[in-house]
Design a protein around this motif. Structure first.
Motif, mmCIF file in Angstrom:
data_model
loop_
_atom_site.group_PDB
_atom_site.id
_atom_site.type_symbol
_atom_site.label_atom_id
_atom_site.label_comp_id
_atom_site.label_asym_id
_atom_site.label_seq_id
_atom_site.Cartn_x
_atom_site.Cartn_y
_atom_site.Cartn_z
ATOM 1 N N GLU A 40 0.827 -1.204 0.000
ATOM 2 C CA GLU A 40 0.000 0.000 0.000
ATOM 3 C C GLU A 40 0.863 1.256 0.000
ATOM 4 O O GLU A 40 0.502 2.267 -0.615
ATOM 5 C CB GLU A 40 -0.976 -0.019 1.181
ATOM 6 N N THR B 116 -1.801 4.139 -2.033
ATOM 7 C CA THR B 116 -3.235 4.151 -1.748
ATOM 8 C C THR B 116 -3.638 2.906 -0.970
ATOM 9 O O THR B 116 -2.923 1.913 -0.956
ATOM 10 C CB THR B 116 -4.051 4.239 -3.063
ATOM 11 N N ARG B 117 -4.803 2.972 -0.335
ATOM 12 C CA ARG B 117 -5.328 1.799 0.372
ATOM 13 C C ARG B 117 -5.965 0.849 -0.635
ATOM 14 O O ARG B 117 -6.729 1.263 -1.488
ATOM 15 C CB ARG B 117 -6.356 2.206 1.427
ATOM 16 N N GLU C 186 -10.181 -2.149 2.706
ATOM 17 C CA GLU C 186 -10.780 -1.580 3.912
ATOM 18 C C GLU C 186 -10.843 -2.725 4.903
ATOM 19 O O GLU C 186 -11.451 -3.755 4.625
ATOM 20 C CB GLU C 186 -12.185 -1.028 3.629
ATOM 21 N N GLN D 56 -12.024 -5.915 2.775
ATOM 22 C CA GLN D 56 -12.795 -5.699 1.553
ATOM 23 C C GLN D 56 -11.977 -4.846 0.595
ATOM 24 O O GLN D 56 -11.423 -3.823 0.996
ATOM 25 C CB GLN D 56 -14.118 -4.979 1.869
ATOM 26 N N THR E 10 -10.946 -2.097 -1.960
ATOM 27 C CA THR E 10 -11.412 -0.773 -2.365
ATOM 28 C C THR E 10 -11.593 -0.791 -3.884
ATOM 29 O O THR E 10 -11.214 -1.767 -4.544
ATOM 30 C CB THR E 10 -10.391 0.313 -1.978
ATOM 31 N N LEU E 11 -12.107 0.280 -4.445
ATOM 32 C CA LEU E 11 -12.262 0.353 -5.892
ATOM 33 C C LEU E 11 -10.898 0.264 -6.575
ATOM 34 O O LEU E 11 -10.728 -0.470 -7.553
ATOM 35 C CB LEU E 11 -12.967 1.655 -6.286
#
Length: 196
Positions: free
Chosen positions: A50, A55-56, A59, A66, A68-69
């Motif tokens: 990350e 970016t993440r 989540e 889960q 992320t987009l």
């Protein structure tokens, strides 16, 4: 040095394996077991990835990890890279006298146990020279595998239209959904609607 060059130089296969395992398993604990790692080691590798991406990708919460987009988009590329390496490795060990036709199928666990056994038996009676490789996975992984070319076909659930774009699909069956509650639950005294 620009960000992409730095990313390409520092990313390692362990980052991709860890990322894909967490996406497949849905929790860091199960992914760590799959990779024979401790959970702190897996978390460290995921945090490194990350940081590299800036970016993440997941989540994390009580329900697990889960995507992320951005994580869903990155998953498609990570699967392509790992699949390309796997194909390269297989090509080094493939014998010339053995037919190499392989059909790669991704399936939800329920489909793999319910639909596929009978279908595979019938298929092998008609197509003896084709090898079927079946992998069970969640729907997100299945769609990513189809889009990346890692899978030839999949048996999964209909998803949001934007996630299904670019894929050809055929409705095989409809599932009925049931609401299940414990005995004497207060909701049993009420009328429940889907919207509620």
């Amino acid at each position: 040095m620009e960000k992409n060059g730095l990313f390409s130089q520092r990313i390692r296969l362990r980052h991709l394996h860890t990322f894909v395992a967490v996406a497949q398993q849905g929790t860091l604990g199960r992914a760590a077991e799959t990779l024979n790692l401790s959970q702190p080691a897996l978390s460290k590798t995921l945090n490194e990835l990350e940081q590299l991406t800036g970016t993440r990708l997941f989540e994390r919460g009580r329900l697990g990890a889960q995507l992320t987009l951005v994580g869903e988009q990155f998953l498609t590329h990570a699967v392509k890279v790992l699949d390309a390496l796997n194909t390269a490795g297989q090509s080094l060990t493939r014998r010339n006298d053995v037919p190499g036709d392989v059909v790669r199928i991704g399936a939800l666990p329920t489909a793999a146990l319910g639909i596929l056994p009978a279908v595979i038996g019938q298929f092998h009676k008609q197509q003896r020279n084709i090898t079927l490789q079946v992998a069970t996975m969640n729907n997100t992984m299945l769609l990513a595998g189809l889009k990346s070319g890692e899978l030839d076909l999949g048996i999964g659930r209909m998803s949001d239209p934007e996630l299904m774009s670019g894929l050809n699909y055929e409705l095989l069956f409809l599932e009925s959904l049931k609401l299940v509650v414990r005995p004497r639950h207060p909701i049993l005294n009420d009328t429940v609607t889907l919207s509620r």
